[in-house]
Design a protein around this motif. Structure first.
Motif, PDB file in Angstrom:
ATOM      1  N   PRO A  46      30.349  48.822  37.966  1.00 24.37           N
ATOM      2  CA  PRO A  46      31.609  48.096  38.188  1.00 24.37           C
ATOM      3  C   PRO A  46      32.833  48.788  37.615  1.00 24.37           C
ATOM      4  O   PRO A  46      33.945  48.609  38.130  1.00 24.37           O
ATOM      5  N   ASP A  47      32.662  49.567  36.545  1.00 23.75           N
ATOM      6  CA  ASP A  47      33.808  50.215  35.910  1.00 23.75           C
ATOM      7  C   ASP A  47      34.073  51.619  36.428  1.00 23.75           C
ATOM      8  O   ASP A  47      35.049  52.266  36.017  1.00 23.75           O
ATOM      9  N   ALA A  48      33.211  52.117  37.317  1.00 21.39           N
ATOM     10  CA  ALA A  48      33.437  53.437  37.904  1.00 21.39           C
ATOM     11  C   ALA A  48      34.668  53.386  38.802  1.00 21.39           C
ATOM     12  O   ALA A  48      34.925  52.384  39.479  1.00 21.39           O
ATOM     13  N   VAL A  49      35.421  54.474  38.817  1.00 21.49           N
ATOM     14  CA  VAL A  49      36.663  54.512  39.604  1.00 21.49           C
ATOM     15  C   VAL A  49      36.337  54.848  41.056  1.00 21.49           C
ATOM     16  O   VAL A  49      35.754  55.896  41.349  1.00 21.49           O
ATOM     17  N   LEU A  50      36.728  53.963  41.932  1.00 22.04           N
ATOM     18  CA  LEU A  50      36.572  54.199  43.360  1.00 22.04           C
ATOM     19  C   LEU A  50      37.691  55.079  43.898  1.00 22.04           C
ATOM     20  O   LEU A  50      37.452  56.003  44.677  1.00 22.04           O
ATOM     21  N   GLY A  61      34.321  47.409  40.743  1.00 22.22           N
ATOM     22  CA  GLY A  61      34.293  45.977  40.461  1.00 22.22           C
ATOM     23  C   GLY A  61      35.551  45.279  40.924  1.00 22.22           C
ATOM     24  O   GLY A  61      35.506  44.215  41.570  1.00 22.22           O
ATOM     25  N   ARG A  62      36.708  45.871  40.597  1.00 22.92           N
ATOM     26  CA  ARG A  62      37.985  45.286  41.032  1.00 22.92           C
ATOM     27  C   ARG A  62      38.090  45.315  42.555  1.00 22.92           C
ATOM     28  O   ARG A  62      38.573  44.355  43.177  1.00 22.92           O
ATOM     29  N   ALA A  63      37.639  46.390  43.172  1.00 19.25           N
ATOM     30  CA  ALA A  63      37.719  46.505  44.630  1.00 19.25           C
ATOM     31  C   ALA A  63      36.924  45.404  45.316  1.00 19.25           C
ATOM     32  O   ALA A  63      37.381  44.819  46.311  1.00 19.25           O
ATOM     33  N   ALA A  64      35.747  45.093  44.790  1.00 17.22           N
ATOM     34  CA  ALA A  64      34.921  44.042  45.396  1.00 17.22           C
ATOM     35  C   ALA A  64      35.559  42.671  45.210  1.00 17.22           C
ATOM     36  O   ALA A  64      35.558  41.841  46.136  1.00 17.22           O
ATOM     37  N   ARG A  65      36.106  42.420  44.023  1.00 19.96           N
ATOM     38  CA  ARG A  65      36.767  41.118  43.799  1.00 19.96           C
ATOM     39  C   ARG A  65      37.980  40.970  44.710  1.00 19.96           C
ATOM     40  O   ARG A  65      38.212  39.905  45.300  1.00 19.96           O
ATOM     41  N   ASP A  66      38.767  42.021  44.820  1.00 18.95           N
ATOM     42  CA  ASP A  66      39.936  41.990  45.701  1.00 18.95           C
ATOM     43  C   ASP A  66      39.521  41.813  47.157  1.00 18.95           C
ATOM     44  O   ASP A  66      40.196  41.106  47.925  1.00 18.95           O
ATOM     45  N   ALA A  67      38.438  42.476  47.552  1.00 17.76           N
ATOM     46  CA  ALA A  67      37.989  42.368  48.935  1.00 17.76           C
ATOM     47  C   ALA A  67      37.652  40.931  49.287  1.00 17.76           C
ATOM     48  O   ALA A  67      37.973  40.441  50.382  1.00 17.76           O
ATOM     49  N   ALA A 165      45.673  38.693  46.972  1.00 15.04           N
ATOM     50  CA  ALA A 165      44.615  38.959  45.999  1.00 15.04           C
ATOM     51  C   ALA A 165      44.410  37.785  45.037  1.00 15.04           C
ATOM     52  O   ALA A 165      43.398  37.745  44.318  1.00 15.04           O
ATOM     53  N   ALA A 166      45.342  36.832  45.029  1.00 17.20           N
ATOM     54  CA  ALA A 166      45.199  35.647  44.165  1.00 17.20           C
ATOM     55  C   ALA A 166      44.447  34.516  44.855  1.00 17.20           C
ATOM     56  O   ALA A 166      44.182  33.472  44.227  1.00 17.20           O
ATOM     57  N   ALA A 167      44.090  34.703  46.118  1.00 21.92           N
ATOM     58  CA  ALA A 167      43.375  33.649  46.844  1.00 21.92           C
ATOM     59  C   ALA A 167      41.981  33.442  46.245  1.00 21.92           C
ATOM     60  O   ALA A 167      41.386  34.358  45.665  1.00 21.92           O
TER      61      ALA A 167
END
Length: 586
Positions: A46-50, A61-67, A165-167
């Motif tokens: 999750p902390d690896a940079v995409l 991790g952030r990319a999946a949450r945002d998606a 992204a706040a949805a």
């Protein structure tokens, strides 16, 4: 881990003259859709940079949450399988985030070249694309710069992703995710228009995930070495947006967005990006290498840095001149402390894109390799050449809302007709792969009855001249072959020893090009000899369809639009601006 898998080819000669080629290796397993790859790496690392783009970074991790969140918001705004999301702005973290959201929500994403928004005078092509796909949402990351283009699409416009992204992801997103199948359309990509008006190519999840499984099978090091890319290639095109982005996403790598381009005003950004990050795989088009190579030659420290952890150098989308290929090889020999193969591949927007790959270390310039696992190539005799036709899970089911075009694109056996030609490098050994033999539609006959292979002549001219960015070949129903060409300003400065741009009437430059024409035509027949050359001052026009966002010239469009320049090539006596093989006309 070895760089390449050993190529193994099965050949079948059919009674009708067609030759079938396929890999002996079966296609391996691959995810049902791309959102599963995102969620896998978000869980595993999750902390690896995409990705990074110079303004920040995005972890898996952030990319999946945002998606999930942005995907829910897109559905709420009316996006759906029937009403896709159109993206107008160029490569960026925002562009990537909304793309991954579309993958997660089962909504097709339609990336459109930013040039159609920012450089077009009337947005005619953009409007036509929007009228075809009827987007539910259109996104651009700059409301001011893209304002007129957003209005031209007549769709709900989004210029800030943060409210989306706040949805809170809900039941509709979960249902949409669960409904994604391998045949769900992930993306609609518009072709470059090299053979006509742009078409909306359907890209299913099956195409995209299967294509990445093919690449992993031929580049086995990807399994243990997540790739690090520094890349500028536009995501509106299949090379950058499918091949390269998904190479990173599928293998847990990192994509550093290079905001430059191989153009004088923007290339310093590319140098800055490559100085900051050392790629492990470098992928580019010939136009990109043509600008990079002089910088590597002039700066040994930069060259050593660039090569320091490269696994391979890769070129696609157009034929590389032999002289440029050789210069890259010499740079590797001089500055790299380990072997770095230079290789190429071939494919199309309709094949997701890779269909063949030269996955061996000593592939020569011009080789496009052998079929990837799961792909069958059919070589069909057409007009003295062999057209490449393709079947496999990476091949499109057709074009958006264009049944007639879809039907015409496939032959009686279901193979996609590419319009490209290829020949066996060694007729006695299909395992030595294929060599590109030009586009069939661009070849023509002289009045002598001889066929002219435009691709081979163009490559020979650009390679031998060393100072041309591109050229188109003329001569249909004429007695001799001529060419229109554009100057590469960087290489022209080097040739002429100038610290400023070289004028098109520079006598040293003209004499050099005259010598090139003479040397290329020495002892050859009329179909293989370019007798006259005219340098063009104004660049290819995007609105007129003369150039594509991936950097190659549409030969037929240029010849049609610049008929006056073609007539100047054939004037008698020669136009004073025309360079002849016998010497400068001035």
């Amino acid at each position: 881990m070895r760089t390449f898998a050993e190529p193994r080819v099965v050949a079948e000669q059919r009674p009708d003259g067609a030759l079938l080629l396929r890999s002996a290796e079966p296609l391996g397993d691959h995810p049902a859709h791309l959102a599963l790859s995102l969620r896998h790496w978000a869980s595993a690392a999750p902390d690896a940079v995409l990705a990074t783009d110079g303004t920040g970074s995005l972890t898996y991790g952030r990319a999946a949450r945002d998606a999930d969140a942005i995907g829910q918001a897109l559905l709420d705004l009316g996006a759906s399988r029937e009403r896709p999301v159109m993206v107008l702005s160029g490569n960026s973290l925002a562009h990537l985030r909304i793309t991954l959201a579309c993958y997660t929500a089962g909504v097709p994403v339609v990336p459109v070249s930013a040039a159609y928004s920012l450089l077009s005078k009337d947005h005619g092509r953009l409007r036509a694309m929007a009228e075809l796909v009827r987007p539910g949402v259109v996104f651009a990351d700059d409301a001011d710069a893209f304002g007129p283009a957003l209005e031209a699409t007549r769709a709900h416009a989004v210029t800030d992703l943060e409210p989306l992204a706040a949805a809170v992801p809900g039941a509709s997103l979960a249902a949409a995710f669960d409904a994604i199948t391998p045949d769900t359309v992930a993306k609609v990509l518009f072709t470059s228009g090299s053979t006509g008006t742009p078409k909306g190519v359907l890209n299913t999840h099956r195409m995209l995930t299967a294509n990445q499984a093919m690449l992993r099978a031929t580049w086995p090091f990807l399994v243990d070495e997540p790739p690090v890319l520094v890349d500028w290639l536009p995501w509106s095109h299949t090379f950058g947006g499918n091949h390269n982005v998904h190479l990173v996403l599928t293998n847990g790598g990192t994509f550093h967005v290079d905001t430059g381009r191989p153009a004088p005003a923007l290339f310093e950004r590319s140098i800055t990006a490559l100085t900051a990050t050392r790629p492990t795989v470098y992928l580019n088009v010939p136009a990109g290498y043509a600008v990079l190579v002089p910088r590597l030659e002039a700066d040994p420290a930069f060259a050593r840095h660039f090569f320091s952890r490269l696994r391979l150098l890769f070129c696609a989308a157009a034929a590389m001149p032999t002289a440029l290929w050789d210069r890259i090889r010499r740079l590797v020999d001089r500055h790299a402390d380990h072997p770095i193969p230079l290789t190429a591949a071939w494919g199309a927007t309709e094949t997701a894109p890779a269909a063949t790959s030269a996955h061996w270390a000593d592939a020569p310039c011009g080789s496009i390799g052998v079929p990837l696992p799961g792909v069958t190539v059919k070589l069909v005799p057409v007009g003295g050449k062999r057209e490449i036709r393709v079947a496999g899970p990476n091949v499109t089911p057709g074009y958006f809302d264009a049944p007639d075009r879809t039907a015409a694109a496939f032959d009686e056996d279901g193979f996609y007709r590419t319009g490209d030609a290829a020949a066996l490098a060694d007729p006695a050994d299909p395992g030595r792969g294929l060599v590109f033999d030009g586009r069939i539609a661009e070849d023509f006959k002289l009045t002598t009855g001889s066929w002219v292979s435009t691709g081979a002549l163009r490559t020979a001219l650009v390679s031998a001249a060393g100072v041309l960015s591109d050229a188109v070949i003329a001569g249909h129903d004429r007695a001799e072959v001529t060419a229109l060409a554009w100057l590469n300003p960087i290489e022209a400065r080097v040739l002429c020893g100038k610290d400023h741009d070289v004028a098109l009437d520079d006598q040293f430059l003209r004499d050099h090009l005259a010598d090139v024409l003479a040397s290329l035509g020495d002892g050859l027949g009329s179909a293989s000899r370019i007798t006259r050359l005219l340098l063009l001052a104004d660049p290819p026009d995007l609105d007129a369809g003369e150039i594509t966002d991936k950097g190659y010239v549409n030969q037929l469009a240029v010849l049609g639009r610049r008929a006056g320049a073609v007539e100047r090539l054939y004037a008698d006596p020669p136009d004073p601006d025309v360079i002849t093989a016998a010497g400068s006309a001035r």
